[in-house]
Scaffold this active site. Structure first.
Site, PDB file in Angstrom:
ATOM      1  N   ARG A  38       0.820  -1.217   0.000  1.00 20.84           N
ATOM      2  CA  ARG A  38       0.000   0.000   0.000  1.00 20.84           C
ATOM      3  C   ARG A  38       0.854   1.268   0.000  1.00 20.84           C
ATOM      4  NH1 ARG A  38      -4.418  -2.802   2.977  1.00 20.84           N
ATOM      5  NH2 ARG A  38      -3.059  -2.818   4.760  1.00 20.84           N
ATOM      6  N   LYS A 174      16.633 -23.790   8.625  1.00 28.68           N
ATOM      7  CA  LYS A 174      17.928 -23.666   9.311  1.00 28.68           C
ATOM      8  C   LYS A 174      18.696 -24.984   9.218  1.00 28.68           C
ATOM      9  CE  LYS A 174      16.419 -20.179  12.676  1.00 28.68           C
ATOM     10  NZ  LYS A 174      17.215 -18.992  12.391  1.00 28.68           N
ATOM     11  N   HIS A 232       7.545 -21.901  15.095  1.00 29.56           N
ATOM     12  CA  HIS A 232       8.913 -22.428  15.148  1.00 29.56           C
ATOM     13  C   HIS A 232       9.098 -23.527  16.205  1.00 29.56           C
ATOM     14  CE1 HIS A 232       9.397 -19.066  12.617  1.00 29.56           C
ATOM     15  NE2 HIS A 232       9.770 -18.166  13.504  1.00 29.56           N
ATOM     16  N   LYS A 318      10.925 -12.344  24.392  1.00 33.65           N
ATOM     17  CA  LYS A 318      11.660 -11.173  23.908  1.00 33.65           C
ATOM     18  C   LYS A 318      12.290 -10.461  25.094  1.00 33.65           C
ATOM     19  CE  LYS A 318       9.839 -10.958  19.581  1.00 33.65           C
ATOM     20  NZ  LYS A 318      10.662 -11.241  18.419  1.00 33.65           N
ATOM     21  N   LYS A 323      20.304 -13.947  23.076  1.00 32.25           N
ATOM     22  CA  LYS A 323      19.635 -14.547  21.917  1.00 32.25           C
ATOM     23  C   LYS A 323      20.146 -15.965  21.806  1.00 32.25           C
ATOM     24  CE  LYS A 323      18.597 -14.276  17.030  1.00 32.25           C
ATOM     25  NZ  LYS A 323      17.163 -14.496  17.022  1.00 32.25           N
TER      26      LYS A 323
HETATM   27  C1  BG6 Z   1      10.175 -14.589  13.439  1.00 38.51           C
HETATM   28  C2  BG6 Z   1       9.379 -13.868  14.474  1.00 38.51           C
HETATM   29  O1  BG6 Z   1       9.409 -15.575  12.817  1.00 38.51           O
HETATM   30  O2  BG6 Z   1      11.305 -15.187  14.049  1.00 38.51           O
HETATM   31  C3  BG6 Z   1      10.235 -12.830  15.173  1.00 38.51           C
HETATM   32  O3  BG6 Z   1       8.257 -13.230  13.876  1.00 38.51           O
HETATM   33  C4  BG6 Z   1      11.510 -13.446  15.693  1.00 38.51           C
HETATM   34  O4  BG6 Z   1       9.513 -12.234  16.248  1.00 38.51           O
HETATM   35  C5  BG6 Z   1      12.201 -14.276  14.617  1.00 38.51           C
HETATM   36  O5  BG6 Z   1      12.363 -12.393  16.106  1.00 38.51           O
HETATM   37  C6  BG6 Z   1      13.371 -15.066  15.191  1.00 38.51           C
HETATM   38  O6  BG6 Z   1      14.026 -15.716  14.144  1.00 38.51           O
HETATM   39  P1  BG6 Z   1      15.546 -16.140  14.255  1.00 38.51           P
HETATM   40  O7  BG6 Z   1      15.818 -16.868  12.987  1.00 38.51           O
HETATM   41  O8  BG6 Z   1      16.321 -14.867  14.400  1.00 38.51           O
HETATM   42  O9  BG6 Z   1      15.647 -16.984  15.479  1.00 38.51           O
END
Ligand code: BG6
Length: 466
Positions: A38, A174, A232, A318, A323
Site C-alpha cells: 500500500r 535452518k 517455530h 523477547k 539470543k
Molecule cells: C520470526 C518472528 O518468525 O522469528 C520474530 O516473527 C523473531 O519475532 C524471529 O524475532 C526469530 O528468528 P531467528 O531466525 O532470528 O531466530
C-alpha cells in the site's frame, strides 16, 4: 512478486535472501522481482530500500556491478488488496516485466503481509487470472487461531491447489534444525536412547535479547504464542519427536511430523506461563493496558510409545538475557549410583544440547573422573562445532526455503493438516489464557517459568552455561 514489499520481513529477510541467491547464480536467468504494497514508493525508492536492507542485513555487501544488474530487475507497484480488480494493474505490470526480462509468465508470489490480507490477495490474484500455474508462499503465523486457520485454508483452496501452496516456517530452513534429522537417522548411536526409556524430559528454548523492534501493531495482534510457539517451536519439536520417515519424499516426511502433532495432548492452560517485559506497554503501537505476552513457557505431553511421560518444555521470549535457540535432552539418572557420596541427580544429569543458534553445534555433557586420587566426578563435554567442522557462514534459512519453493519442493513447508493440528493443540490456551506476569528486561523471564520445569532447571541460563 512480493506482497507487503515495504514491510519488515521484505527488508530483513526476503530482499537479502534474493540478493544472496542472485550472487551465487541460483536465481533463474530471466528473473525480476516486483514489490507490491500500500505504501507509495517509486521503483527507485524501492531499489534504494533494497540496497539499504542488503547493506544492513546481508553477509554479502551490494557490490557495484552486480548490484546494478540486480537492482535493474527490481520494480515496485503501490496498490490495494481489498478493492475489486485491484490487481488488474499488476497483471499489466507483470506482462511488461515478462517482455523486458523474458520471465515467460512464470509466477512466484510471496505473501509477506499480515495473515488477514491473505484472502484478499488470493481473491484478487484469481480475478486477474494470475493464479494459474503460479506458486505462492504464505508467511507465518498462518491464521490467528484454529477457526481462522481453517477459514484461511478454505479461502486459499478456492483459488490455489495444495501443490501450489507453500506455508513457510523459516526454522525448517535452518541447517541446524535439518541436521536433527541427520543426527538422529544417519547414526546408530543416538536413536536407541531417543525415547522414554532413557530420557527424562526435553527442553526447547528460542529466546531473544531484542524487543519487538517497532513492530508494536503486529505484535499486539500476535504475541509470543502465535509468533513463536505454534510455529517455530512446534516445528522443531516435530523434528525432534518424529519417527523415522519412510523417505524424505515431501509427504512421507510430513506424514511423520503431523503424526507427532496428532499424538500431542491439547495444551493444558494451567501448564502455561505468559509473561510481558516491563516497558512493553510503552512501546509505540502497544496498548497501555495490553495483556499480550512477550514470553511464553509451556509443558506439552506427547502420547505415544516413544514419549509417554517425557514432558516437553517449551519457552520463548523477547528482551531476555541473550539470543539463543537450543534444544536440550536430559537423560534419566543412572539406575544405581556406585559413586557413593556424589549426588548424581539433578545438576550432574547427563544431557545432549543441540544449539540451533548461535555457536551452532551439538554438545554431549557427561560425567568423567577428575584426575587425581579418589573417585571425584566432573562434568565434561563432547562437542561438535559447525564452524570448526564446516567453516564459513551458514546461509540464511530464507535463502534455502525460497529456492526450494521456487523449485516446487514441499518437503520443508507445512501441510494443511499440520497447521490445523498445531492450532488445535494451543486452542485451549488461546481460549483460557493464563494471566500475564511482568518480567525484567534482560532477565530469563518470569519465575513462574522456572517453577514450570522444577525440580529441573532450564538449560542455557547462566547457571547452566555450557
Ligand atoms: C520470526 C518472528 O518468525 O522469528 C520474530 O516473527 C523473531 O519475532 C524471529 O524475532 C526469530 O528468528 P531467528 O531466525 O532470528 O531466530
Amino acid at each position: 512478486m512480493i506482497f507487503g514489499a515495504s514491510g519488515d520481513l521484505t527488508k530483513r529477510k526476503l530482499l537479502p535472501a534474493f540478493w544472496n541467491l542472485f550472487l551465487q547464480g541460483l536465481l533463474p536467468k530471466g528473473f525480476a522481482i516486483t514489490g507490491y504494497a500500500r505504501t507509495q514508493m517509486t521503483d527507485d525508492e524501492f531499489r534504494e530500500q533494497a540496497r539499504e536492507s542488503v547493506k544492513l542485513y546481508c553477509r554479502m555487501p551490494p557490490d557495484d556491478d552486480a548490484w546494478t544488474e540486480f537492482a535493474g530487475r527490481l520494480s515496485y507497484l503501490p496498490g490495494e488488496f481489498a478493492n475489486e480488480g485491484a490487481m488488474k494493474r499488476l497483471e499489466r505490470h507483470l506482462a511488461s516485466v515478462d517482455e523486458k526480462f523474458g520471465t515467460e509468465g512464470g509466477r512466484f508470489f510471496y505473501a509477506a503481509t499480515p495473515t488477514t490480507a491473505y484472502p484478499d490477495i488470493v481473491r484478487r490474484l484469481a480475478e486477474a487470472g494470475l493464479h494459474r500455474d503460479a506458486k505462492i508462499v504464505f508467511e507465518k503465523p498462518f491464521g490467528h487461531d484454529l477457526a481462522s486457520a481453517r477459514e484461511l485454508n478454505a479461502a486459499i483452496h478456492e483459488v490455489f491447489d495444495e501443490s501450489q501452496i507453500f506455508r513457510i516456517d523459516h526454522y525448517l530452513g535452518k541447517e541446524t534444525v535439518q541436521n536433527i534429522l541427520a543426527f538422529r537417522f544417519a547414526n546408530g548411536l543416538f536413536e536407541p536412547v531417543w525415547n522414554r526409556k532413557y530420557l527424562d524430559h526435553v527442553e526447547l528454548t528460542v529466546v531473544e535479547d531484542i524487543g519487538i523492534e517497532g513492530r508494536g501493531a503486529f505484535y499486539e495482534q500476535t504475541g509470543a504464542i502465535r509468533d513463536l510457539v505454534v510455529t517455530h517451536l512446534f516445528q522443531v519439536m516435530t523434528f525432534l519427536a518424529m519417527e523415522p520417515p519412510v523417505s524424505f519424499e515431501p509427504n512421507r516426511l510430513r506424514d511423520e511430523t503431523v503424526k507427532v502433532l496428532r499424538s500431542a495432548q491439547l495444551c493444558d492452560p494451567t501448564q502455561v506461563v505468559r509473561g510481558q517485559y516491563r516497558g512493553y506497554r510503552e512501546e509505540p503501537g502497544v496498548a497501555p493496558d495490553s495483556t499480550v505476552e512477550t514470553f511464553a513457557g509451556l509443558k506439552l505431553e506427547i502420547d505415544n510409545w516413544r514419549w509417554a511421560d517425557v514432558p516437553f518444555f517449551l519457552r520463548t521470549g523477547k528482551r531476555l538475557a541473550a539470543k539463543c535457540s537450543e534444544i536440550t535432552l536430559k537423560f534419566l539418572k543412572v539406575p544405581f549410583n556406585v559413586f557413593r557420596g556424589t549426588d548424581l541427580d539433578l545438576p550432574m544429569r547427563d544431557h545432549l544440547t543441540i544449539r540451533i543458534q548461535p555457536n551452532e553445534g551439538i554438545t554431549l555433557a557427561v560425567n568423567a573422573k577428575k584426575p587425581g586420587p579418589g573417585l571425584e566426578l566432573e562434568r565434561v563435554t563432547m562437542d561438535f562445532d559447525y564452524e570448526e567442522e564446516f567453516g564459513g557462514q551458514i546461509a540464511d534459512a530464507y535463502e534455502l526455503l525460497l529456492l526450494e519453493a521456487m523449485e516446487g519442493d514441499h518437503t520443508l513447508f507445512l501441510r494443511e493438516d499440520g497447521v490445523d493440528r498445531a492450532w488445535e493443540i494451543l486452542q485451549p490456551v488461546l481460549d483460557n489464557p493464563a494471566p500475564v506476569v511482568e518480567y525484567e528486561p534482560g532477565s530469563w523471564g518470569p519465575a513462574e517459568a522456572d517453577a514450570l520445569i522444577a525440580p529441573h532447571r532450564w538449560h542455557a541460563t547462566p547457571a547452566h552455561a555450557h
